[in-house]
Design a protein around this motif. Structure first.
Motif, PDB file in Angstrom:
ATOM      1  N   VAL A 240       0.906  -1.018   0.050  1.00 28.70           N
ATOM      2  CA  VAL A 240       0.027  -0.235   0.003  1.00 28.70           C
ATOM      3  C   VAL A 240       0.929   1.225  -0.023  1.00 28.70           C
ATOM      4  O   VAL A 240       0.568   2.160  -0.635  1.00 28.70           O
ATOM      5  N   ASN A 241       1.898   1.170   0.923  1.00 28.71           N
ATOM      6  CA  ASN A 241       2.778   2.416   0.844  1.00 28.71           C
ATOM      7  C   ASN A 241       3.532   2.437  -0.423  1.00 28.71           C
ATOM      8  O   ASN A 241       3.714   3.945  -0.977  1.00 28.71           O
ATOM      9  N   LEU A 242       4.065   1.670  -1.215  1.00 25.58           N
ATOM     10  CA  LEU A 242       4.625   1.734  -2.451  1.00 25.58           C
ATOM     11  C   LEU A 242       3.560   2.298  -3.455  1.00 25.58           C
ATOM     12  O   LEU A 242       3.848   3.008  -4.333  1.00 25.58           O
ATOM     13  N   LEU A 243       2.346   1.896  -3.246  1.00 23.31           N
ATOM     14  CA  LEU A 243       1.399   2.211  -4.328  1.00 23.31           C
ATOM     15  C   LEU A 243       1.036   3.652  -4.069  1.00 23.31           C
ATOM     16  O   LEU A 243       1.090   4.522  -5.171  1.00 23.31           O
ATOM     17  N   PHE A 244       1.020   4.251  -2.794  1.00 22.35           N
ATOM     18  CA  PHE A 244       0.791   5.718  -2.621  1.00 22.35           C
ATOM     19  C   PHE A 244       1.900   6.407  -2.819  1.00 22.35           C
ATOM     20  O   PHE A 244       1.822   7.772  -2.780  1.00 22.35           O
ATOM     21  N   THR A 245       3.115   5.918  -3.050  1.00 19.87           N
ATOM     22  CA  THR A 245       4.462   6.759  -3.147  1.00 19.87           C
ATOM     23  C   THR A 245       4.421   6.783  -4.648  1.00 19.87           C
ATOM     24  O   THR A 245       4.643   8.007  -5.117  1.00 19.87           O
ATOM     25  N   ALA A 261      -2.878  21.754  -5.797  1.00 19.37           N
ATOM     26  CA  ALA A 261      -1.888  21.714  -5.033  1.00 19.37           C
ATOM     27  C   ALA A 261      -2.279  21.196  -3.845  1.00 19.37           C
ATOM     28  O   ALA A 261      -1.477  20.907  -2.727  1.00 19.37           O
ATOM     29  N   TYR A 262      -3.635  21.023  -3.323  1.00 19.06           N
ATOM     30  CA  TYR A 262      -4.086  20.546  -2.168  1.00 19.06           C
ATOM     31  C   TYR A 262      -4.946  19.221  -2.090  1.00 19.06           C
ATOM     32  O   TYR A 262      -5.673  19.043  -1.137  1.00 19.06           O
ATOM     33  N   ASP A 263      -4.486  18.456  -3.231  1.00 18.41           N
ATOM     34  CA  ASP A 263      -5.181  16.986  -3.371  1.00 18.41           C
ATOM     35  C   ASP A 263      -4.835  16.187  -1.987  1.00 18.41           C
ATOM     36  O   ASP A 263      -3.651  16.490  -1.398  1.00 18.41           O
ATOM     37  N   THR A 264      -5.695  15.348  -1.852  1.00 20.81           N
ATOM     38  CA  THR A 264      -5.535  14.218  -0.679  1.00 20.81           C
ATOM     39  C   THR A 264      -4.588  13.112  -1.130  1.00 20.81           C
ATOM     40  O   THR A 264      -3.803  12.592  -0.516  1.00 20.81           O
ATOM     41  N   HIS A 265      -4.749  12.526  -2.380  1.00 24.45           N
ATOM     42  CA  HIS A 265      -4.126  11.415  -2.742  1.00 24.45           C
ATOM     43  C   HIS A 265      -2.664  11.473  -2.739  1.00 24.45           C
ATOM     44  O   HIS A 265      -1.901  10.443  -2.759  1.00 24.45           O
ATOM     45  N   SER A 266      -2.047  12.701  -3.080  1.00 27.17           N
ATOM     46  CA  SER A 266      -0.684  12.915  -2.994  1.00 27.17           C
ATOM     47  C   SER A 266      -0.069  12.783  -1.790  1.00 27.17           C
ATOM     48  O   SER A 266       1.246  12.425  -1.613  1.00 27.17           O
ATOM     49  N   ARG A 267      -0.952  12.893  -0.805  1.00 28.23           N
ATOM     50  CA  ARG A 267      -0.201  12.981   0.767  1.00 28.23           C
ATOM     51  C   ARG A 267      -0.835  11.727   1.479  1.00 28.23           C
ATOM     52  O   ARG A 267      -0.574  11.828   2.752  1.00 28.23           O
ATOM     53  N   PHE A 268      -1.539  10.831   0.742  1.00 26.10           N
ATOM     54  CA  PHE A 268      -2.042   9.705   1.521  1.00 26.10           C
ATOM     55  C   PHE A 268      -0.774   8.846   2.149  1.00 26.10           C
ATOM     56  O   PHE A 268      -1.167   7.965   2.903  1.00 26.10           O
ATOM     57  N   ILE A 269       0.298   8.965   1.522  1.00 32.06           N
ATOM     58  CA  ILE A 269       1.357   8.057   2.017  1.00 32.06           C
ATOM     59  C   ILE A 269       1.739   8.444   3.319  1.00 32.06           C
ATOM     60  O   ILE A 269       1.975   7.417   4.092  1.00 32.06           O
ATOM     61  N   ASN A 270       1.710   9.384   3.636  1.00 30.99           N
ATOM     62  CA  ASN A 270       1.867   9.975   5.026  1.00 30.99           C
ATOM     63  C   ASN A 270       0.968   9.230   6.049  1.00 30.99           C
ATOM     64  O   ASN A 270       1.477   8.679   7.086  1.00 30.99           O
ATOM     65  N   TYR A 271      -0.298   9.232   5.678  1.00 31.21           N
ATOM     66  CA  TYR A 271      -1.237   8.642   6.327  1.00 31.21           C
ATOM     67  C   TYR A 271      -1.034   6.965   6.782  1.00 31.21           C
ATOM     68  O   TYR A 271      -1.146   6.466   7.845  1.00 31.21           O
ATOM     69  N   THR A 272      -0.651   6.184   5.344  1.00 28.84           N
ATOM     70  CA  THR A 272      -0.675   4.842   5.322  1.00 28.84           C
ATOM     71  C   THR A 272       0.759   4.470   6.184  1.00 28.84           C
ATOM     72  O   THR A 272       0.806   3.346   6.660  1.00 28.84           O
ATOM     73  N   MET A 273       1.724   5.371   6.172  1.00 30.30           N
ATOM     74  CA  MET A 273       3.000   4.934   6.670  1.00 30.30           C
ATOM     75  C   MET A 273       2.506   5.065   8.315  1.00 30.30           C
ATOM     76  O   MET A 273       3.340   4.417   9.220  1.00 30.30           O
ATOM     77  N   LEU A 340       8.939  11.322  -3.429  1.00 30.61           N
ATOM     78  CA  LEU A 340       9.789  10.490  -2.691  1.00 30.61           C
ATOM     79  C   LEU A 340       9.998  11.174  -1.268  1.00 30.61           C
ATOM     80  O   LEU A 340      10.721  10.146  -0.314  1.00 30.61           O
ATOM     81  N   MET A 341       9.749  12.468  -1.355  1.00 30.67           N
ATOM     82  CA  MET A 341      10.188  13.285  -0.104  1.00 30.67           C
ATOM     83  C   MET A 341       9.467  12.719   1.196  1.00 30.67           C
ATOM     84  O   MET A 341       9.791  12.550   2.169  1.00 30.67           O
ATOM     85  N   ARG A 342       8.107  12.344   0.691  1.00 28.89           N
ATOM     86  CA  ARG A 342       7.133  12.310   1.925  1.00 28.89           C
ATOM     87  C   ARG A 342       7.304  11.000   2.662  1.00 28.89           C
ATOM     88  O   ARG A 342       7.524  10.776   3.844  1.00 28.89           O
ATOM     89  N   PRO A 343       7.400   9.669   1.935  1.00 31.15           N
ATOM     90  CA  PRO A 343       8.071   8.504   2.815  1.00 31.15           C
ATOM     91  C   PRO A 343       9.114   8.476   3.283  1.00 31.15           C
ATOM     92  O   PRO A 343       9.422   7.905   4.328  1.00 31.15           O
ATOM     93  N   ALA A 344      10.137   9.468   2.665  1.00 32.63           N
ATOM     94  CA  ALA A 344      11.530   9.373   3.667  1.00 32.63           C
ATOM     95  C   ALA A 344      11.420  10.207   4.669  1.00 32.63           C
ATOM     96  O   ALA A 344      11.883   9.680   5.739  1.00 32.63           O
ATOM     97  N   TRP A 345      10.620  11.257   4.767  1.00 34.28           N
ATOM     98  CA  TRP A 345      10.383  12.102   5.861  1.00 34.28           C
ATOM     99  C   TRP A 345       9.619  11.079   7.296  1.00 34.28           C
ATOM    100  O   TRP A 345      10.047  11.110   8.189  1.00 34.28           O
ATOM    101  N   CYS A 346       8.691  10.514   6.708  1.00 33.26           N
ATOM    102  CA  CYS A 346       8.038   9.489   7.463  1.00 33.26           C
ATOM    103  C   CYS A 346       8.654   8.364   7.996  1.00 33.26           C
ATOM    104  O   CYS A 346       8.663   7.991   9.292  1.00 33.26           O
TER     105      CYS A 346
END
Length: 462
Positions: A240-245, A261-273, A340-346
């Motif tokens: 799931v994390n790979l998918l939303f990355t 610039a405010y969509d949810t799907h681009s940031r869903f990786i933060n939530y799933t991680m 790639l930045m968001r999963p790295a940060w998480c």
């Protein structure tokens, strides 16, 4: 609040109990104790989250305060823009959006950490509980949001004046009057993302949408855990994390005219991680720390120091790279980096949480778990709601050209932060904390019934 406080005060003086919890739901005496109350050593709490919330909120205010400078007359405006583009060290301002990613991560973690505390077995019972979860969430966060909306529409026009004030207020009121329905339904980050009512509240829409979608992930995980498939659940979350990355990266590279610039799907990786670590720590909290217990104390300390150094340097590098990429005009570079930045940060956040929980956080854990941050964490939601208006009000009230410098920006940030804290304290006492009591009174019986039904389902399964 006046009546409830008077009732509570009378009961305390007469040393008698309240006949009805609702009678003191709005009591300042009771609610201020809740806000100022701190705890130490509670294993059910992730103590570092208090500091992460407070610092992230301070970071958000700094970022929005800097944006504010771009929206009013500045005598050395070109210098301010050049200062931003020529110096990498100002990443501490430019990379403030990472603070919002931190909030999404914590929301996902806490959802999983508390949801999997109960051993759910029946998918049907979980599905039936979804409407109640949604109603609970909506009632929990909406009163404070609604009062913000009403205050901006009907009070803000009378709270200031100036050459820009009336025009800015008219623009704000026009957007909110037109899009009130999407604002209160938490969908405006898609329905009218180019004309938001109170721009900073896009975060509320995204967070609500992630919560609404979470049962799609949570229910299968709960069933898998009930059948002892922990490894399978973790592998599923990895996928799931790979998918939303990579999905947001693919969509933006494919549809380059996409401007939201405010969509949810681009940031869903933060939530799933966040959900991934929340699941792991809830199920494996009894296990020892990562390091092999056969290692000597010196070896464990060395290994821990090396990992902490790598993690903190990696998070610092992420912030610096954010600044470097933000100053570029290369669409592909930005798209790939942001994905790639968001999963790295998480990953960095996950180490901080995991190591600190098991006692290997050192000075980081000590600092983030300070009692003062516990109070700040409780105020962070109202602070987020109100800080945008605090910044905007200063900008709208200006009557002369301002001068840009780092010290002045810091000076303004101090003012924004202090005023936001004061207003958030009142907002929490008036509209947030009372709703916890009211909501518990309304749905407490239904929650108990759901637990009993879940217990009967477990017995039947056995």
């Amino acid at each position: 609040m006046i009546l409830s406080t008077a009732y509570d005060y009378t009961n305390q003086k007469l040393e008698r109990k309240s006949r009805q919890p609702l009678f003191k739901a709005f009591s300042v005496l009771t609610n201020i104790q809740k806000v100022l109350q701190t705890s130490d050593g509670n294993r059910e709490q992730i103590e570092v989250f208090h500091g992460m919330k407070t610092i992230s909120m301070m970071w958000v205010i700094a970022g929005h305060g800097f944006i504010g400078f771009k929206n009013f007359p500045v005598s050395n405006y070109n210098y301010g823009i050049k200062w931003q583009t020529d110096h990498l060290y100002i990443f501490y301002i430019t990379s403030a959006p990472l603070a919002v990613d931190t909030f999404f991560y914590m929301s996902g973690f806490l959802l999983a950490y508390h949801y999997f505390k109960i051993k759910h077995s029946s998918a049907l019972v979980q599905v039936k509980s979804i409407p109640l979860l949604y109603i609970h969430r909506y009632l929990r966060i909406t009163p404070a949001v609604l009062m913000l909306y009403l205050s901006c529409m009907y009070l803000l026009p009378y709270l200031g004046s100036g050459p820009f004030y009336d025009e800015f207020v008219k623009q704000l009121m026009s957007s909110c009057r037109t899009n009130w329905w999407s604002f209160l339904l938490y969908i405006q980050n898609y329905s009218n993302y180019d004309n938001l009512c109170l721009t900073h509240t896009w975060y509320l829409s995204a967070d609500m949408q992630m919560f609404l979608l979470s049962p799609i992930v949570m229910i299968p995980l709960a069933i898998g855990l009930h059948h002892g498939k922990f490894k399978t659940c973790m592998i599923a979350m990895l996928l799931v994390n790979l998918l939303f990355t990579f999905l947001p990266m693919y969509l933006k590279l494919t549809y380059r005219d996409y401007t939201n610039a405010y969509d949810t799907h681009s940031r869903f990786i933060n939530y799933t991680m966040g959900i991934t670590l929340g699941l792991f720590m809830r199920e494996k909290k009894h296990l020892p720390f990562l390091f092999n217990m056969k290692m000597t104390k010196s070896s464990r300390s060395t290994a821990n120091l090396i990992i902490w150094t790598a993690v903190l340097l990696g998070m610092l590098a992420t912030c610096i790279c954010y600044q470097a990429v933000e100053m570029q005009d290369y669409y592909v570079n930005k798209t790939v980096f942001y994905s790639l930045m968001r999963p790295a940060w998480c990953i960095g956040l996950s180490w901080i949480v995991y190591a600190s929980y098991h006692g290997y956080g050192g000075v980081v854990r000590w600092f983030l778990a300070r009692p003062l941050f516990q109070v700040g964490g409780k105020l962070s939601y109202s602070m987020y709601l109100l800080h945008g208006i605090v910044v905007a009000h200063y900008v709208m009230m200006l009557r002369v050209r301002a001068y840009f410098s780092e010290f002045i920006e810091f000076y303004l940030w101090c003012g924004y932060f202090i005023i936001s804290v004061v207003l958030a304290f009142f907002w929490t006492l008036a509209f947030e904390s009372p709703m916890i009591t009211v909501e518990r009174f309304i749905f407490g019986g239904l929650a108990d019934k759901a637990k009993k039904q879940e217990g009967r389902s477990d017995q039947n399964a056995a």
